[in-house]
Design a protein around this motif. Structure first.
Motif, PDB file in Angstrom:
ATOM      1  N   ALA A  30       0.864  -1.181   0.000  1.00 55.57           N
ATOM      2  CA  ALA A  30       0.000   0.000   0.000  1.00 55.57           C
ATOM      3  C   ALA A  30       0.888   1.214   0.000  1.00 55.57           C
ATOM      4  N   GLN A  31       0.736   2.112  -0.946  1.00 56.09           N
ATOM      5  CA  GLN A  31       1.594   3.275  -1.058  1.00 56.09           C
ATOM      6  C   GLN A  31       0.916   4.474  -0.423  1.00 56.09           C
ATOM      7  N   ALA A  32       1.692   5.249   0.338  1.00 60.38           N
ATOM      8  CA  ALA A  32       1.136   6.448   0.978  1.00 60.38           C
ATOM      9  C   ALA A  32       2.220   7.481   1.072  1.00 60.38           C
ATOM     10  N   ARG A  33       1.855   8.728   0.941  1.00 58.85           N
ATOM     11  CA  ARG A  33       2.833   9.803   1.075  1.00 58.85           C
ATOM     12  C   ARG A  33       2.300  10.823   2.067  1.00 58.85           C
ATOM     13  N   THR A  34       3.195  11.295   2.915  1.00 59.19           N
ATOM     14  CA  THR A  34       2.825  12.299   3.909  1.00 59.19           C
ATOM     15  C   THR A  34       3.772  13.466   3.766  1.00 59.19           C
ATOM     16  N   ALA A  35       3.280  14.650   3.598  1.00 64.92           N
ATOM     17  CA  ALA A  35       4.146  15.816   3.437  1.00 64.92           C
ATOM     18  C   ALA A  35       4.773  16.176   4.761  1.00 64.92           C
ATOM     19  N   ALA A  36       6.084  16.408   4.734  1.00 62.70           N
ATOM     20  CA  ALA A  36       6.805  16.834   5.932  1.00 62.70           C
ATOM     21  C   ALA A  36       6.887  18.353   5.922  1.00 62.70           C
ATOM     22  N   PRO A  37       7.159  18.957   7.079  1.00 62.70           N
ATOM     23  CA  PRO A  37       7.240  20.410   7.128  1.00 62.70           C
ATOM     24  C   PRO A  37       8.341  20.944   6.234  1.00 62.70           C
ATOM     25  N   ALA A  38       8.112  22.094   5.638  1.00 64.21           N
ATOM     26  CA  ALA A  38       9.122  22.721   4.785  1.00 64.21           C
ATOM     27  C   ALA A  38       9.310  24.155   5.234  1.00 64.21           C
ATOM     28  N   GLY A  39      10.529  24.686   5.053  1.00 66.34           N
ATOM     29  CA  GLY A  39      10.776  26.056   5.433  1.00 66.34           C
ATOM     30  C   GLY A  39      12.175  26.242   5.934  1.00 66.34           C
ATOM     31  N   ASN A 235      16.162  20.217  18.400  1.00 63.44           N
ATOM     32  CA  ASN A 235      14.903  19.458  18.473  1.00 63.44           C
ATOM     33  C   ASN A 235      15.067  18.143  19.240  1.00 63.44           C
ATOM     34  N   PRO A 236      15.634  18.181  20.437  1.00 66.03           N
ATOM     35  CA  PRO A 236      15.860  16.920  21.159  1.00 66.03           C
ATOM     36  C   PRO A 236      14.569  16.231  21.585  1.00 66.03           C
ATOM     37  N   ILE A 237      14.562  14.910  21.455  1.00 63.64           N
ATOM     38  CA  ILE A 237      13.484  14.059  21.959  1.00 63.64           C
ATOM     39  C   ILE A 237      14.135  13.100  22.945  1.00 63.64           C
ATOM     40  N   PHE A 238      13.898  13.296  24.233  1.00 59.88           N
ATOM     41  CA  PHE A 238      14.574  12.518  25.267  1.00 59.88           C
ATOM     42  C   PHE A 238      13.883  11.175  25.456  1.00 59.88           C
ATOM     43  N   PHE A 239      14.696  10.149  25.719  1.00 63.44           N
ATOM     44  CA  PHE A 239      14.117   8.811  25.912  1.00 63.44           C
ATOM     45  C   PHE A 239      14.755   8.034  27.055  1.00 63.44           C
ATOM     46  N   VAL A 267      16.898  15.466   9.321  1.00 60.89           N
ATOM     47  CA  VAL A 267      16.136  14.389   9.963  1.00 60.89           C
ATOM     48  C   VAL A 267      15.538  14.895  11.271  1.00 60.89           C
ATOM     49  N   ALA A 268      16.346  15.615  12.045  1.00 64.40           N
ATOM     50  CA  ALA A 268      15.865  16.156  13.324  1.00 64.40           C
ATOM     51  C   ALA A 268      14.752  17.174  13.119  1.00 64.40           C
ATOM     52  N   GLU A 269      14.695  17.788  11.948  1.00 65.23           N
ATOM     53  CA  GLU A 269      13.647  18.763  11.670  1.00 65.23           C
ATOM     54  C   GLU A 269      12.281  18.095  11.528  1.00 65.23           C
ATOM     55  N   ILE A 270      12.225  16.914  10.896  1.00 62.47           N
ATOM     56  CA  ILE A 270      10.928  16.274  10.647  1.00 62.47           C
ATOM     57  C   ILE A 270      10.562  15.215  11.687  1.00 62.47           C
ATOM     58  N   LEU A 271      11.535  14.725  12.435  1.00 64.11           N
ATOM     59  CA  LEU A 271      11.259  13.627  13.363  1.00 64.11           C
ATOM     60  C   LEU A 271      10.218  13.959  14.434  1.00 64.11           C
ATOM     61  N   PRO A 272      10.252  15.146  15.063  1.00 67.01           N
ATOM     62  CA  PRO A 272       9.253  15.432  16.105  1.00 67.01           C
ATOM     63  C   PRO A 272       7.817  15.333  15.609  1.00 67.01           C
ATOM     64  N   GLY A 273       7.573  15.626  14.344  1.00 68.17           N
ATOM     65  CA  GLY A 273       6.233  15.533  13.802  1.00 68.17           C
ATOM     66  C   GLY A 273       5.801  14.103  13.524  1.00 68.17           C
ATOM     67  N   MET A 274       6.750  13.175  13.581  1.00 69.47           N
ATOM     68  CA  MET A 274       6.471  11.772  13.289  1.00 69.47           C
ATOM     69  C   MET A 274       6.510  10.895  14.530  1.00 69.47           C
ATOM     70  N   LEU A 275       7.154  11.390  15.578  1.00 69.11           N
ATOM     71  CA  LEU A 275       7.419  10.568  16.759  1.00 69.11           C
ATOM     72  C   LEU A 275       6.775  11.192  17.990  1.00 69.11           C
TER      73      LEU A 275
END
Length: 289
Positions: A30-39, A235-239, A267-275
């Motif tokens: 199944a193919q799907a595309r999700t736009a990531a933030p740009a700017g 854009n740190p995501i602590f774990f 990668v760090a720019e788009i990761l918070p919106g995905m995780l």
């Protein structure tokens, strides 16, 4: 009569399966595309800003990614040897294919810069190729017939992060499929002693610079640049306590951090919106120098 009816049911089922297979394509993906933030990211700290424009890859359905990701569209490699700084249609084809496979090369603009190079590194490491900035025959061949990332936690949750310290790669899974694969630089393992002004006082900080293996979950995060006593994290995501997934200006081909998992800036720019928060993070392996 009963046997004839069973044969009829089997035949109907086979036709239904064949029709569904043809509709969904190779491997039933199944193919799907999700736009990531740009700017443009403005740091506000004197550090350089980064222009980010990226889209997420087409995704295979959960459970449809075998050892070799046959569910991805076919690709005919240009075959031209590319080096850092190259430009043109072959670079554009490289970038598009990397994005299609879940890597994050930045804009598909036909310019082979540092962002694309780190996506190439991640791909090469997953394929068992010694990472290099040069894209030659072996890498092109792997792009035509790619391996999926090694699954570290086969029974892990459908949405999770896996950090492979051995290969220095991070994989974000969503619905059981790898949607983002990135080059990383983890803890160097070299004991450190740093002096920094913290809470108004000059203090001494020491540690082992290790990224501990184990099973964790994402907790708090900071948007933009976060100043810690050991440096700047984007854009740190602590774990794991003070250990985070974060962007850094330097993400070399060897473990170099104080213990965090460094990521390329794009990668760090788009990761918070995905995780999200509370997502499992599994850290496995050990880097061999």
């Amino acid at each position: 009569m009963m046997r004839s009816r069973r044969r009829l049911l089997v035949a109907v089922g086979a036709v239904t399966f064949a029709t569904a297979f043809a509709a969904t394509g190779v491997a039933g993906t199944a193919q799907a595309r999700t736009a990531a933030p740009a700017g443009v990211v403005t740091t506000g700290t004197g550090l350089p800003a980064f222009s980010v424009s990226s889209a997420l890859p087409a995704l295979p359905a959960r459970g449809a990614v075998p050892a070799r990701a046959t569910g991805y569209p076919q690709f005919a490699a240009p075959g031209k040897t590319l080096k850092l700084g190259a430009k043109g249609s072959a670079v554009k084809a490289l970038q598009a294919r990397l994005k299609e496979l879940g890597y994050v090369p930045g804009s598909v603009d036909g310019r082979y810069g540092g962002t694309t190079m780190m996506a190439v590194w991640a791909f090469q490491k997953v394929q068992g190729i010694k990472p290099t900035s040069t894209v030659a025959a072996r890498t092109w061949k792997a792009l035509e017939n790619p391996r999926a990332p090694q699954v570290l936690v086969p029974r892990g949750k459908a949405t999770r992060v896996e950090v492979n310290l051995t290969k220095q790669v991070m994989v974000l899974y969503r619905d059981g499929a790898p949607v983002l694969i990135s080059h990383i630089s983890s803890g160097s393992g070299i004991p450190y002693t740093e002096y920094a002004t913290w809470n108004g006082k000059r203090q001494r900080f020491s540690g082992s610079a290790r990224t501990p293996t184990g099973d964790y979950k994402t907790t708090w995060r900071v948007k933009g640049w976060h100043r810690s006593y050991l440096g700047q994290l984007y854009n740190p995501i602590f774990f794991n306590g003070g250990i985070a997934l974060h962007g850094a200006l330097s993400v070399p081909l060897y473990p170099a951090s104080h213990g965090c998992v460094r990521l390329p800036m794009n990668v760090a720019e788009i990761l918070p919106g995905m995780l999200g928060k509370g997502v499992p993070v599994h850290v496995r392996g050990a880097f061999r120098r």
